[in-house]
Design a protein around this motif. Structure first.
Motif, short mmCIF file in Angstrom:
data_model
loop_
_atom_site.label_atom_id
_atom_site.label_comp_id
_atom_site.label_asym_id
_atom_site.label_seq_id
_atom_site.Cartn_x
_atom_site.Cartn_y
_atom_site.Cartn_z
N PRO A 87 -13.00 -2.59 6.02
CA PRO A 87 -13.89 -1.75 6.87
C PRO A 87 -13.33 -0.78 7.73
CG PRO A 87 -14.39 -4.04 6.79
CD PRO A 87 -13.36 -3.97 6.15
N ASP A 88 -12.33 -1.11 8.15
CA ASP A 88 -11.53 0.17 9.01
C ASP A 88 -11.13 1.21 8.32
OD1 ASP A 88 -9.47 -0.74 7.90
OD2 ASP A 88 -8.27 -1.64 9.77
N GLY A 89 -11.12 1.50 6.91
CA GLY A 89 -10.62 2.45 6.26
C GLY A 89 -9.09 2.24 5.39
N SER A 90 -8.64 1.24 5.97
CA SER A 90 -7.09 1.02 5.43
C SER A 90 -7.59 0.49 4.04
CB SER A 90 -6.37 0.34 6.18
OG SER A 90 -7.02 -1.09 6.38
N VAL A 91 -6.49 0.58 3.41
CA VAL A 91 -6.42 0.25 1.77
C VAL A 91 -5.56 -0.72 1.57
CG1 VAL A 91 -6.16 1.31 -0.56
CG2 VAL A 91 -7.40 2.60 1.01
N TRP A 92 -5.48 -1.76 0.65
CA TRP A 92 -4.58 -2.43 -0.12
C TRP A 92 -4.84 -2.28 -1.51
CZ3 TRP A 92 -6.34 -6.36 -3.19
CH2 TRP A 92 -7.41 -7.11 -2.84
N ARG A 93 -3.77 -2.36 -2.48
CA ARG A 93 -3.85 -2.56 -3.99
C ARG A 93 -2.82 -3.43 -4.47
NH1 ARG A 93 -3.07 3.14 -5.43
NH2 ARG A 93 -3.90 3.63 -3.39
N THR A 94 -3.16 -4.05 -5.53
CA THR A 94 -2.17 -5.11 -6.32
C THR A 94 -1.06 -4.11 -6.92
OG1 THR A 94 -3.48 -4.85 -8.23
CG2 THR A 94 -3.77 -6.83 -6.61
N ALA A 95 0.16 -4.85 -7.35
CA ALA A 95 1.34 -3.96 -7.73
C ALA A 95 1.28 -2.99 -8.91
CB ALA A 95 2.41 -5.08 -7.91
N GLY A 96 0.31 -3.38 -9.95
CA GLY A 96 0.17 -2.72 -10.97
C GLY A 96 -1.20 -1.89 -11.09
N PHE A 97 -1.52 -1.61 -10.09
CA PHE A 97 -3.10 -1.01 -10.10
C PHE A 97 -2.92 0.53 -10.44
CE2 PHE A 97 -6.67 1.50 -8.56
CZ PHE A 97 -7.83 0.84 -8.85
N PRO A 98 -3.87 0.69 -11.82
CA PRO A 98 -3.39 1.95 -12.47
C PRO A 98 -4.13 3.01 -11.90
CG PRO A 98 -5.18 0.68 -13.65
CD PRO A 98 -4.95 -0.06 -12.30
N SER A 99 -3.59 3.65 -11.00
CA SER A 99 -4.00 4.68 -10.07
C SER A 99 -3.29 6.13 -10.46
CB SER A 99 -3.93 4.44 -8.50
OG SER A 99 -4.24 5.41 -7.82
#
Length: 239
Positions: A225-237
């Motif tokens: 909700p504060d705009g910060s982001v997390w992702r898992t190690a293998g996220f295909p970005s």
């Protein structure tokens, strides 16, 4: 089901592909007639009100509810087809219907397709020879901006959040709207469970990261909700 479906077919059109596309569209209308909670006469609405039995419903209702049970077990109860005490498998059935439509096209020879069910996508093959699909994921807090770009081949992408429909996903343990995340995007091999796991992850909130890391073949990116982001190690970005 209260949403829009679209088809992006990158293969050379054939008569078989045209027939499969028409069959896929008919299939989606059938799914809407059976499963839409927006239609009081649908099988799932009537079953939820106790006006019919599971045995009297079309056989696909039993199949979908079995898949919902699998998703509920895998998510430790964070996915449920009975939110707020009512029967609503929408968190899985949209992905299931989209995946089925993509399979019809694939079986007919359309091996490079994107079927989009209300923003949840089943990708098959490539966007063009040697080029993976690139899917922009809308930022839940900044209209017109992207949170990320997902790249891949033969991939499912599902996003759950508040941007389109507000706070509509309930925490199944408290019965209150989930508010721990602004959105979560999950990728996996096939959309049925990817869609369900995105719903479960959003309901679970911040604690979903560890659970998603434990699922083989699935990755995720979440916006808080504060705009910060997390992702898992293998996220295909690809952003």
């Amino acid at each position: 089901m209260g949403t829009v479906f679209s088809f992006d077919i990158r293969d050379t059109p054939t008569a078989a592909i045209h027939r499969a596309l028409a069959e896929a569209v008919r299939g989606l209308h059938h799914v809407d007639a059976v499963f839409s909670t927006y239609r009081p006469d649908s099988a799932i609405s009537r079953l939820g009100r106790g006006e019919t039995t599971l045995g009297d419903c079309p056989p696909e209702v039993r199949d979908v509810l079995a898949l919902c049970s699998t998703a509920a077990e895998t998510s430790h109860g964070w996915f449920t087809a009975t939110p707020g005490g009512g029967l609503d498998p929408s968190g899985l059935v949209k992905g299931w219907a989209t995946e089925a439509a993509a399979q019809l096209l694939h079986d007919a020879g359309a091996h490079n397709t994107c079927v989009n069910g209300g923003g949840d996508l089943q990708l098959r093959g490539e966007a063009s020879p040697g080029t993976p699909w690139r899917i922009g994921v809308a930022h839940p807090l900044s209209p017109g901006e992207l949170a990320t770009v997902v790249t891949g081949r033969d991939l499912a992408v599902a996003t759950s959040g508040t941007a389109e429909r507000g706070a509509h996903i309930l925490d199944p343990h408290s019965g209150r709207p989930a508010a721990g995340l602004a959105s979560v995007t999950v990728t996996g091999p096939r959309l049925t469970l990817t869609d369900a796991y995105a719903t479960a992850a959003f309901a679970r909130g911040e604690d979903a990261r560890g659970w998603l890391e434990s699922l083989e073949g699935y990755e995720a990116l979440a916006v808080r909700p504060d705009g910060s982001v997390w992702r898992t190690a293998g996220f295909p970005s690809g952003d």
